[in-house]
Write a protein that holds these residues in place. Structure first.
Motif, mmCIF file in Angstrom:
data_model
loop_
_atom_site.group_PDB
_atom_site.id
_atom_site.type_symbol
_atom_site.label_atom_id
_atom_site.label_comp_id
_atom_site.label_asym_id
_atom_site.label_seq_id
_atom_site.Cartn_x
_atom_site.Cartn_y
_atom_site.Cartn_z
ATOM 1 N N GLN A 54 30.888 33.309 37.822
ATOM 2 C CA GLN A 54 30.848 33.962 39.008
ATOM 3 C C GLN A 54 32.275 34.756 39.400
ATOM 4 O O GLN A 54 33.193 34.219 39.087
ATOM 5 N N ASN A 55 32.077 36.015 39.610
ATOM 6 C CA ASN A 55 33.089 36.926 39.760
ATOM 7 C C ASN A 55 33.316 37.323 41.251
ATOM 8 O O ASN A 55 32.093 37.773 41.840
ATOM 9 N N ARG A 56 34.542 37.621 41.756
ATOM 10 C CA ARG A 56 34.600 38.131 42.817
ATOM 11 C C ARG A 56 35.748 39.115 42.739
ATOM 12 O O ARG A 56 36.810 38.836 42.412
ATOM 13 N N ILE A 57 35.719 40.445 43.337
ATOM 14 C CA ILE A 57 36.779 41.421 43.555
ATOM 15 C C ILE A 57 36.838 41.440 45.014
ATOM 16 O O ILE A 57 36.196 42.067 45.791
ATOM 17 N N VAL A 58 38.360 41.287 45.230
ATOM 18 C CA VAL A 58 38.835 41.715 46.807
ATOM 19 C C VAL A 58 39.283 43.135 46.752
ATOM 20 O O VAL A 58 39.952 43.495 46.180
ATOM 21 N N VAL A 59 38.279 43.861 47.629
ATOM 22 C CA VAL A 59 38.705 45.313 47.558
ATOM 23 C C VAL A 59 39.622 45.825 48.514
ATOM 24 O O VAL A 59 40.837 46.392 48.440
#
Length: 215
Positions: free
Chosen positions: A27-32
């Motif tokens: 699972q991957n998450r990018i905080v923009v």
């Protein structure tokens, strides 16, 4: 948005505050955007000079737990305004960066865009989403607009591949297939709901992120 608007506004490079946070099961998450650090908001596109953009601190805006600033859009309606004016847009250029395009393989048609919103005591507003390819020739706008009015923080989460899109660009791709295209830019459009000479918008947004799982 009209092509003239796209050409007029400057593309804002996104700083990846958390480039990739790995979780179990890939699972991957990018905080923009978390809006804590100063941003060149004076270069961001707005519909008219009455639209005010700011990074609102705790003294002016109620914040999410652990947050010191949020993004704020203020506008007092004009009696000359048209319905659904596009006040501004937030440009998410994450996968348009050459160094991060390879990350798209981890997202594709399972990409979720999420953020927190708050309208304080002001009027409702609408969200609309736009997807671009790298050369901006192919562009699609979501047919759906999400109407929001909430005095407390509310989490919005959208699976991009679940939206129905209309062709807005001059390319030859009728609809975006997130398994085969790389969305170089995703825009979060902020629109006023109607024309009024007495109303106002006071939109607050925070913690914009992309993930390959439902947040």
């Amino acid at each position: 948005m009209k092509m003239s608007r796209i050409k007029y506004c400057k593309s804002i490079a996104i700083i990846l505050l958390a480039v990739i946070a790995l979780r179990s099961d890939a699972q991957n998450r990018i905080v923009v955007f978390d809006f804590e650090k100063p941003l060149p908001l004076g270069e961001w596109w707005v519909d008219n000079s009455g639209v005010k953009l700011s990074q609102c601190g705790a003294g002016e805006c109620e914040q999410l737990p652990g947050s010191e600033k949020c993004f704020r859009v203020e506008w007092h309606h004009s009696s000359m305004s048209s319905p659904y004016i596009w006040l501004t847009d937030i440009k998410v250029d994450t996968f348009g960066n050459h160094a991060t395009q390879q990350l798209w393989d981890r997202f594709k048609d399972n990409t979720w865009l999420s953020f927190q919103v708050n309208t304080a005591s002001a009027d409702s507003f609408y969200l609309q989403f736009v997807v671009f390819t790298k050369d901006e020739k192919n562009k699609w706008g979501s047919r759906e607009m999400i109407g929001i009015k909430c005095s407390e923080w509310k989490k919005i989460k959208v699976k991009l591949s679940d939206l129905v899109y209309d062709k807005w660009g001059k390319g030859n791709i009728a609809k975006p297939d997130f398994k085969s295209i790389v969305p170089a830019r995703i825009e979060i459009g902020i629109r006023a709901p109607y024309a009024s000479d007495r109303g106002r918008n006071d939109v607050r947004i925070d913690d914009i992120a992309l993930s390959n799982y439902e947040p």
